[in-house]
Scaffold this active site. Structure first.
Site: not given
Ligand code: SAH
Ligand code: SF4
Length: 391
Positions: A109, A130, A137, A141, A144, A202, A234, A376
């Site tokens: 995406e 973005c 990934c 987390c 996510c 990712g 990020s 994301c």
């Molecule tokens: N892996 C990297 C970059 C991708 S995820 C990282 O973790 O920084 C980056 C961002 O996506 C997260 O920090 C958050 O700001 C946003 N994000 C992901 N899932 C989300 C969710 N369920 N609600 C709000 N923001 C989210």
């Molecule tokens: Fe965590 Fe970023 Fe990977 Fe989502 S994309 S699982 S926020 S490291």
């Protein structure tokens, strides 16, 4: 919301990915070495790269001022296979989410976030894209969607670069539809995207070599010419790679996905914290700031009753003050089957105020594209689930 679904469930034509390299994975020096090795004059390098990055064509046939011989050589040695738009969702606020299908049938995406009205009441000229760096990934987390699907593979250099080129082509096609603009460029030769956030699907620093080379191409004057200061990477906190990025010559901006201000809370949300606990992470951030002389941002998703307590706010004040950095609070956007919830507006305001009262610069980022799957990995997650159901 407008949705255009272009998904072709057969997808068989994507099964045989070409073995040839894609030209958009190469730097100026690499292209120049190849062309001069074939006996062509060096000025051909600029001509060729202009076709790719300024006029943004997708095939060698369109490069009409290159000789037939050179075009045939390029066709033999390289591929130029653009991302295919499987779906596009246009939000009421102008945010556009693209779901791309890659040559091997995987989905990624990108999200285009349009200019917004600034505090002075004027519309800014900023168009942010973005960008994704991996399919899925590995970091898992809990909040996510990309993490929920697990890791599939790293993106190739050209797959990162082509997200920007494809969005430029999309905009160009829209302009052509709506008016009589010149054949290959936006009005006054400008590109649309002038700000990049590497916050899509990712963990960018887990695909370090492809990421940094793609960023070089996106940043170079012969490439997409997006200033390093307009590029934000990020990360969930890969300490060795943060230190490595600090040594790169480019002044990329760094954002840290913190989401917990003490080790116990952060480890509950982000497993990566067990490998690189906060003390190590904050040291690496300091090293980055020292090397670049630039401010870091902390991203902090507010998840109701998980990381919204006052003790987290106090710990966050301590970390933010030590780094002298800005904090971006993001109310959690529920995904998947998790029971976690978005906090009430009151909780968000209380958390923000307790940071603010203690002298931390803080903003609450209201997610754009609320009516589309803009968090994301959400759109891909839904598409994969839909495809699984269809099998
Ligand atoms: N892996 C990297 C970059 C991708 S995820 C990282 O973790 O920084 C980056 C961002 O996506 C997260 O920090 C958050 O700001 C946003 N994000 C992901 N899932 C989300 C969710 N369920 N609600 C709000 N923001 C989210
Ligand atoms: Fe965590 Fe970023 Fe990977 Fe989502 S994309 S699982 S926020 S490291």
């Amino acid at each position: 919301m407008i949705v255009q679904d272009k998904t072709d469930s057969t997808a068989s034509k994507y099964s045989a990915a070409s073995e040839l390299r894609d030209l958009r994975s190469l730097t100026y020096e690499e292209v120049s070495g190849i062309l001069t090795g074939w006996g062509h004059k060096n000025y051909r390098t600029k001509q060729l790269l202009d076709w790719i990055y300024k006029k943004r064509v997708c095939s060698f046939d369109e490069m009409t001022d290159l000789s037939q011989e050179l075009r045939a050589q390029l066709l033999d040695a390289f591929r130029m296979q653009s991302l295919e738009c499987a779906q596009e969702q246009i939000s009421q606020d102008g945010t556009v989410k693209f779901l791309w299908r890659l040559a091997d049938g995987e989905f990624i995406e990108s999200v285009l976030i349009p200019a917004s009205i600034g505090q002075d009441g004027k519309r800014s000229n900023r168009h942010t894209l973005c960008v994704s760096t991996q399919v899925g990934c590995a970091y898992g987390c809990k909040f996510c969607a990309s993490g929920i699907m697990g890791y599939r593979r790293n993106l190739e250099i050209f797959e990162i670069v082509d997200q920007v080129l494809s969005v430029e082509r999309w905009k160009h096609a829209q302009l052509l539809e709506s008016s009589e603009h010149s054949e290959h460029t936006l009005p006054n030769g400008q590109a649309l995207v002038n700000n990049l956030v590497i916050m899509g699907m990712g963990e960018p620093l887990a695909n370090y070599l492809n990421l940094t080379k793609a960023l070089q191409i996106l940043n170079a004057p012969w490439g997409l010419n997006i200033g390093a200061r307009k590029i934000t990477v990020s990360t969930s906190g890969l300490v060795p790679e943060i230190r490595r990025l600090a040594e790169e010559p480019q002044q990329y901006h760094l954002a840290i996905s913190l989401h917990g201000a003490t080790d116990d809370v952060r480890s509950q949300i982000m497993p990566v914290n067990r490998k690189y606990p906060l003390a190590q992470l904050i040291d690496a951030c300091e090293a980055y700031q020292k090397a670049k002389g630039r401010m870091i941002w902390i991203e902090y998703i507010l998840i109701d009753q998980v990381n919204t307590g006052l003790e987290q706010a106090h710990a966050l004040v301590g970390l933010a003050k030590r780094l002298q950095c800005k904090v971006n609070l993001i109310p959690y956007n529920p995904v998947g089957e998790l029971e976690w919830k978005r906090p009430s507006d009151r909780t968000v305001a209380q958390f923000r105020d307790s940071l603010h009262r203690n002298g931390v610069r803080v903003t609450v980022r209201m997610e754009k594209g609320q009516d589309i799957d803009a968090a994301c990995g959400q759109l891909r997650l839904k598409t994969e689930q839909k495809n699984k159901l269809a099998i």
